[in-house]
Design an enzyme around this catalytic site. Sequence first.
Site, PDB file in Angstrom:
ATOM      1  N   LYS A 193      25.031  -2.967  -2.094  1.00 56.02           N
ATOM      2  CA  LYS A 193      24.600  -3.620  -0.855  1.00 56.02           C
ATOM      3  C   LYS A 193      24.453  -5.137  -1.089  1.00 56.02           C
ATOM      4  O   LYS A 193      24.483  -5.590  -2.240  1.00 56.02           O
ATOM      5  CB  LYS A 193      23.275  -2.998  -0.403  1.00 56.02           C
ATOM      6  CG  LYS A 193      23.362  -1.482  -0.146  1.00 56.02           C
ATOM      7  CD  LYS A 193      22.019  -0.966   0.380  1.00 56.02           C
ATOM      8  CE  LYS A 193      21.897   0.540   0.236  1.00 56.02           C
ATOM      9  NZ  LYS A 193      20.580   1.027   0.713  1.00 56.02           N
ATOM     10  N   TYR A 252      25.548   4.348   8.869  1.00 60.58           N
ATOM     11  CA  TYR A 252      24.206   4.948   8.793  1.00 60.58           C
ATOM     12  C   TYR A 252      23.865   5.763  10.041  1.00 60.58           C
ATOM     13  O   TYR A 252      22.694   5.940  10.337  1.00 60.58           O
ATOM     14  CB  TYR A 252      23.162   3.853   8.576  1.00 60.58           C
ATOM     15  CG  TYR A 252      23.034   3.407   7.127  1.00 60.58           C
ATOM     16  CD1 TYR A 252      22.794   4.328   6.104  1.00 60.58           C
ATOM     17  CD2 TYR A 252      23.119   2.055   6.768  1.00 60.58           C
ATOM     18  CE1 TYR A 252      22.654   3.920   4.777  1.00 60.58           C
ATOM     19  CE2 TYR A 252      22.981   1.647   5.442  1.00 60.58           C
ATOM     20  CZ  TYR A 252      22.741   2.598   4.455  1.00 60.58           C
ATOM     21  OH  TYR A 252      22.585   2.197   3.142  1.00 60.58           O
ATOM     22  N   PHE A 310      13.428   2.353  10.691  1.00 57.32           N
ATOM     23  CA  PHE A 310      14.006   1.265   9.894  1.00 57.32           C
ATOM     24  C   PHE A 310      15.496   1.064  10.163  1.00 57.32           C
ATOM     25  O   PHE A 310      16.123   0.196   9.563  1.00 57.32           O
ATOM     26  CB  PHE A 310      13.771   1.525   8.392  1.00 57.32           C
ATOM     27  CG  PHE A 310      14.290   2.861   7.916  1.00 57.32           C
ATOM     28  CD1 PHE A 310      15.622   3.026   7.560  1.00 57.32           C
ATOM     29  CD2 PHE A 310      13.436   3.962   7.835  1.00 57.32           C
ATOM     30  CE1 PHE A 310      16.100   4.250   7.129  1.00 57.32           C
ATOM     31  CE2 PHE A 310      13.911   5.205   7.396  1.00 57.32           C
ATOM     32  CZ  PHE A 310      15.249   5.342   7.045  1.00 57.32           C
ATOM     33  N   ARG A 333      24.504  10.191  -7.598  1.00 57.44           N
ATOM     34  CA  ARG A 333      23.148  10.057  -7.029  1.00 57.44           C
ATOM     35  C   ARG A 333      22.094  10.007  -8.141  1.00 57.44           C
ATOM     36  O   ARG A 333      21.080   9.327  -8.009  1.00 57.44           O
ATOM     37  CB  ARG A 333      22.860  11.233  -6.088  1.00 57.44           C
ATOM     38  CG  ARG A 333      23.755  11.291  -4.860  1.00 57.44           C
ATOM     39  CD  ARG A 333      23.271  10.434  -3.735  1.00 57.44           C
ATOM     40  NE  ARG A 333      21.989  10.857  -3.215  1.00 57.44           N
ATOM     41  CZ  ARG A 333      21.409  10.314  -2.131  1.00 57.44           C
ATOM     42  NH1 ARG A 333      22.022   9.337  -1.469  1.00 57.44           N
ATOM     43  NH2 ARG A 333      20.245  10.729  -1.716  1.00 57.44           N
ATOM     44  N   THR A 372      15.608   7.221  -3.604  1.00 55.38           N
ATOM     45  CA  THR A 372      15.727   6.208  -2.542  1.00 55.38           C
ATOM     46  C   THR A 372      14.702   5.084  -2.697  1.00 55.38           C
ATOM     47  O   THR A 372      15.034   3.911  -2.563  1.00 55.38           O
ATOM     48  CB  THR A 372      15.558   6.892  -1.165  1.00 55.38           C
ATOM     49  OG1 THR A 372      16.543   7.927  -1.055  1.00 55.38           O
ATOM     50  CG2 THR A 372      15.736   5.904  -0.030  1.00 55.38           C
ATOM     51  N   ARG A 384      18.398   2.163  -9.524  1.00 56.43           N
ATOM     52  CA  ARG A 384      17.279   1.649  -8.714  1.00 56.43           C
ATOM     53  C   ARG A 384      16.003   1.542  -9.543  1.00 56.43           C
ATOM     54  O   ARG A 384      15.196   0.622  -9.351  1.00 56.43           O
ATOM     55  CB  ARG A 384      17.063   2.559  -7.505  1.00 56.43           C
ATOM     56  CG  ARG A 384      18.144   2.404  -6.430  1.00 56.43           C
ATOM     57  CD  ARG A 384      18.029   3.495  -5.396  1.00 56.43           C
ATOM     58  NE  ARG A 384      18.946   3.335  -4.273  1.00 56.43           N
ATOM     59  CZ  ARG A 384      19.229   4.315  -3.426  1.00 56.43           C
ATOM     60  NH1 ARG A 384      18.669   5.513  -3.561  1.00 56.43           N
ATOM     61  NH2 ARG A 384      20.071   4.102  -2.419  1.00 56.43           N
ATOM     62  N   ASN A 433      17.140  -1.678  -2.071  1.00 54.25           N
ATOM     63  CA  ASN A 433      17.374  -0.774  -3.214  1.00 54.25           C
ATOM     64  C   ASN A 433      18.810  -0.835  -3.733  1.00 54.25           C
ATOM     65  O   ASN A 433      19.271   0.049  -4.426  1.00 54.25           O
ATOM     66  CB  ASN A 433      16.925   0.654  -2.888  1.00 54.25           C
ATOM     67  CG  ASN A 433      17.701   1.274  -1.735  1.00 54.25           C
ATOM     68  OD1 ASN A 433      18.644   0.680  -1.224  1.00 54.25           O
ATOM     69  ND2 ASN A 433      17.317   2.475  -1.351  1.00 54.25           N
ATOM     70  N   HIS A 489      24.225   2.165  -2.457  1.00 55.17           N
ATOM     71  CA  HIS A 489      24.371   3.384  -1.638  1.00 55.17           C
ATOM     72  C   HIS A 489      25.288   4.359  -2.363  1.00 55.17           C
ATOM     73  O   HIS A 489      26.255   3.954  -2.989  1.00 55.17           O
ATOM     74  CB  HIS A 489      24.998   3.036  -0.280  1.00 55.17           C
ATOM     75  CG  HIS A 489      25.442   4.253   0.475  1.00 55.17           C
ATOM     76  ND1 HIS A 489      24.581   4.988   1.257  1.00 55.17           N
ATOM     77  CD2 HIS A 489      26.629   4.910   0.507  1.00 55.17           C
ATOM     78  CE1 HIS A 489      25.241   6.030   1.759  1.00 55.17           C
ATOM     79  NE2 HIS A 489      26.488   6.005   1.313  1.00 55.17           N
ATOM     80  N   GLU A 506      32.493   9.102   4.604  1.00 51.60           N
ATOM     81  CA  GLU A 506      32.267   7.693   4.249  1.00 51.60           C
ATOM     82  C   GLU A 506      33.514   7.064   3.630  1.00 51.60           C
ATOM     83  O   GLU A 506      33.839   5.908   3.922  1.00 51.60           O
ATOM     84  CB  GLU A 506      31.047   7.586   3.321  1.00 51.60           C
ATOM     85  CG  GLU A 506      29.752   7.893   4.076  1.00 51.60           C
ATOM     86  CD  GLU A 506      28.504   8.008   3.210  1.00 51.60           C
ATOM     87  OE1 GLU A 506      27.428   8.239   3.778  1.00 51.60           O
ATOM     88  OE2 GLU A 506      28.593   7.884   1.968  1.00 51.60           O
TER      89      GLU A 506
HETATM   90  N1  UDP Z   1      15.456   3.025   3.896  1.00 46.47           N
HETATM   91  C1  UDP Z   1      14.452   2.156   4.262  1.00 46.47           C
HETATM   92  N2  UDP Z   1      13.203   2.670   4.479  1.00 46.47           N
HETATM   93  C2  UDP Z   1      12.920   3.988   4.317  1.00 46.47           C
HETATM   94  C3  UDP Z   1      13.952   4.868   3.950  1.00 46.47           C
HETATM   95  C4  UDP Z   1      15.216   4.343   3.745  1.00 46.47           C
HETATM   96  O1  UDP Z   1      14.679   0.975   4.400  1.00 46.47           O
HETATM   97  O2  UDP Z   1      11.758   4.387   4.507  1.00 46.47           O
HETATM   98  C5  UDP Z   1      16.802   2.484   3.652  1.00 46.47           C
HETATM   99  C6  UDP Z   1      17.121   2.416   2.169  1.00 46.47           C
HETATM  100  O3  UDP Z   1      17.846   1.207   1.951  1.00 46.47           O
HETATM  101  C7  UDP Z   1      18.012   3.610   1.942  1.00 46.47           C
HETATM  102  C8  UDP Z   1      18.765   3.679   3.281  1.00 46.47           C
HETATM  103  O4  UDP Z   1      17.772   3.340   4.241  1.00 46.47           O
HETATM  104  O5  UDP Z   1      18.883   3.439   0.828  1.00 46.47           O
HETATM  105  C9  UDP Z   1      19.348   5.015   3.620  1.00 46.47           C
HETATM  106  O6  UDP Z   1      18.336   5.990   3.565  1.00 46.47           O
HETATM  107  P1  UDP Z   1      18.596   7.395   2.891  1.00 46.47           P
HETATM  108  O7  UDP Z   1      17.420   8.264   3.187  1.00 46.47           O
HETATM  109  O8  UDP Z   1      19.941   7.893   3.252  1.00 46.47           O
HETATM  110  O9  UDP Z   1      18.518   7.039   1.309  1.00 46.47           O
HETATM  111  P2  UDP Z   1      19.659   6.957   0.206  1.00 46.47           P
HETATM  112  O10 UDP Z   1      20.673   8.030   0.508  1.00 46.47           O
HETATM  113  O11 UDP Z   1      20.243   5.571   0.232  1.00 46.47           O
HETATM  114  O12 UDP Z   1      18.931   7.212  -1.107  1.00 46.47           O
HETATM  115 MG    MG Z   2      21.669   8.445   2.273  1.00 40.56          MG
END
Ligand code: UDP
Ligand code: MG
Length: 162
Positions: free
Chosen positions: A20, A60, A68, A96, A102, A113, A123, A126, A137
């Site tokens: 990102k 997204y 958010f 992952r 996350t 992370r 973070n 992705h 994707e």
């Molecule tokens: N995110 C955020 N606040 C939250 C949860 C998620 O800003 O409380 C953002 C964070 O950058 C995250 C992205 O939204 O990577 C996508 O969320 P997801 O739950 O899909 O997490 P990821 O798959 O990236 O671990």
């Molecule tokens: Mg995700």
Amino acid sequence: MLQEQEARAAELERTFIAIKPDGVQRGLVSEILSRFERKGFKLVAIKLVVPSKEFAQKHYHDLKDRPFFNGLCDFLSSGPVLAMVWEGEGVIKYGRKLIGATDPQKSEPGTIRGDLAVVVGRNIIHGSDGPETAKAEIALWFEPRDLVSYTSNEEKWIYGVN
Ligand code: UDP
Ligand code: MG
């Protein structure tokens, strides 16, 4: 031998990984790429892009009802994103794991992370969360012709087959 190679190629998974804007701006590109490379995963597509907000919303879309969502899409479209496709056995799930939880406060040390980020809104990376999202994707970010199929000399050492 050829059959064995073909069978393995059919099994190989691909996942979508993106650094990102915060990861790119912080100069973490080579650090992150090297973690995927050293593991033994294979890079099959890569490009640096600034996505539009509409594109970020598509990426997204599953999160569109979350509070958010708007800020997240603003952020993803605020600067360069390094979009990639990585290939290898188990790459979706293990990718992952390399990335970590996350919320970087909950990511284990040793993960991307965990080692390199502090707050959930920044973070840095992705990764697709399953086979269906990986497929969707990859199709959203890349044209089929952007995906490069090749045999790496290391594969026989990584997978232990000829
Ligand atoms: N995110 C955020 N606040 C939250 C949860 C998620 O800003 O409380 C953002 C964070 O950058 C995250 C992205 O939204 O990577 C996508 O969320 P997801 O739950 O899909 O997490 P990821 O798959 O990236 O671990
Ligand atoms: Mg995700």
